[in-house]
Design a protein around this motif. Sequence first.
Motif, short mmCIF file in Angstrom:
data_model
loop_
_atom_site.label_atom_id
_atom_site.label_comp_id
_atom_site.label_asym_id
_atom_site.label_seq_id
_atom_site.Cartn_x
_atom_site.Cartn_y
_atom_site.Cartn_z
N GLY A 103 7.44 -20.38 32.82
CA GLY A 103 7.40 -20.60 34.26
C GLY A 103 8.62 -21.28 34.85
N VAL A 104 9.70 -21.40 34.07
CA VAL A 104 10.92 -22.04 34.57
C VAL A 104 11.80 -20.98 35.24
CG1 VAL A 104 12.92 -23.46 33.98
CG2 VAL A 104 10.78 -23.73 32.69
N LYS A 105 12.27 -21.26 36.45
CA LYS A 105 13.17 -20.34 37.13
C LYS A 105 14.47 -20.19 36.34
CE LYS A 105 11.47 -21.22 41.82
NZ LYS A 105 11.85 -21.70 43.18
N LYS A 111 20.48 -24.48 33.88
CA LYS A 111 20.94 -25.86 34.08
C LYS A 111 20.42 -26.77 32.97
CE LYS A 111 20.90 -29.61 37.49
NZ LYS A 111 20.41 -30.03 38.84
N ARG A 112 19.12 -26.63 32.68
CA ARG A 112 18.52 -27.48 31.63
C ARG A 112 19.09 -27.13 30.26
NH1 ARG A 112 12.07 -27.38 33.33
NH2 ARG A 112 12.32 -28.41 35.38
N ILE A 147 10.72 -27.83 24.59
CA ILE A 147 10.65 -28.89 25.61
C ILE A 147 11.23 -28.45 26.96
CG2 ILE A 147 10.82 -30.63 23.80
CD1 ILE A 147 13.71 -31.12 24.69
N ILE A 148 11.78 -27.23 27.04
CA ILE A 148 12.57 -26.83 28.21
C ILE A 148 11.76 -26.82 29.50
CG2 ILE A 148 12.20 -24.33 28.03
CD1 ILE A 148 15.53 -26.17 28.75
N HIS A 149 10.44 -26.60 29.43
CA HIS A 149 9.64 -26.58 30.65
C HIS A 149 9.09 -27.96 31.01
CE1 HIS A 149 6.81 -26.15 27.37
NE2 HIS A 149 5.76 -26.18 28.16
N GLU A 150 9.56 -28.98 30.26
CA GLU A 150 9.23 -30.38 30.53
C GLU A 150 7.72 -30.60 30.65
OE1 GLU A 150 11.61 -31.52 33.92
OE2 GLU A 150 13.47 -31.43 32.76
N PRO A 151 7.00 -30.29 29.57
CA PRO A 151 5.53 -30.41 29.60
C PRO A 151 5.07 -31.87 29.57
CG PRO A 151 6.27 -29.84 27.40
CD PRO A 151 7.49 -29.80 28.27
#
Length: 309
Positions: A103-105, A111-112, A147-151
Motif C-alpha cells: 500500500g505504499v505509493k 524515498k524510503r 519494514i518499508i510500509h512502517e507497520p
Amino acid sequence: MENIFSAKEVTKNYANHRALDKVSIDIPKHGIFGLLGPNGAGKTTLIRIINQITAPDSGHLTFDGEPLSQKHIARIGYLPEERGLYKKMKIGEQAIYLAELKGVKTSTAKKRLRYWFEKFEIQQWWNKKVEELSKGMAQKIQFITTIIHEPDLLIFDEPFSGFDPINVNLLKQEILNLRDKGTTIIFSTHNMGSVEELCDNIALINKSKKVLDGSVKKIKQDFKPNIYEIQLSDVKRDIIFDPKFEVLNTDPLDDHTFLYKIRLPKGGSPNELIANTINHSTVLGLKEILPSMDEIFIQTVENTKEFNC
C-alpha cells in the motif's frame, strides 16, 4: 499497559497434532516481545495466526483493541525465517514492487528505499539481481522490504540467521531504533543472548502450551538461585562461614584476594553474609548471580517434560 495484540485461549489442530492448546498471550505496545520455544513447540503456528495465514480452531484474537481482521494485515510486517525474494528480478524494482503491494505509493517507496539503501550502504546493488547477492546481503534487502510500509507490529523470525557479527549488531540497533520510534516487535529466536539484550517481555511455548511469560527482569528474579559472589581481601585467617551458607567455589585472585561463590539459605540476606566476613576480612564487592535466559529456558522446558511424563 495497552496491548497491540492479545490471544485468549487459542487452540489450533492439524490432523492428529495439536499445535496450540489454549494459549493466551498479551503483547504490550512499543516494546520487544520474545516468542520462545523449542522446535515444534507451536511458535510458528501462532505467528501464522497473527498474520492470518491460518485461523485458530477456537479462541479470541484482538489487534489494538479490535477483533483481528483482514484490515489489520497492512499494519503488520513479517520477516520469516525462510526468506523469499525473486532471484531473477532486479533488487530496486523488486523492493518498489513489494512496497506497493503493502500500500505504499511509488514516490514514497522510492524515498524510503533510498534512505534504507544508503543507511545499509547497498546503493550499488539497486540494479543487481537477487541471485547475485550473498545470503547476508539478500537478508538486508528482505529486512528493508519487511519494514518499508512502517507497520505498527513487526514479526521477526530468527532475523540474525546467516549474518556476521558486524551486521548482527547493525540489525540489532535498527530493531531498537524501530522500537524507540513506537513500533512493537515480536522477536522469535533460539538465541537467548539476543533475548536478554533486546526483549522487554517474553512468552515460552512448549508442546503447544504456554509454560512461562512475563517481563525478562521479573522472570530472572523469579528464577534466581540466591547465589552471591563476594570478593574479600586482607583475610586474616581462613574464613569459616556459618554452616547455613553453602560455599560453591573459592577462587584466589591473588595472594591477598579471594572470590567466593556462596548460596544463601532460603530467606537469607546478603547482609548476613557480609556480617559473617567483615570482622576478619575486607569486603571489596558483592554481586548477586542471576540465571541467564538460556538456563531459564532449559530448566522450564525440562520441567515441562517431567510434568508431561
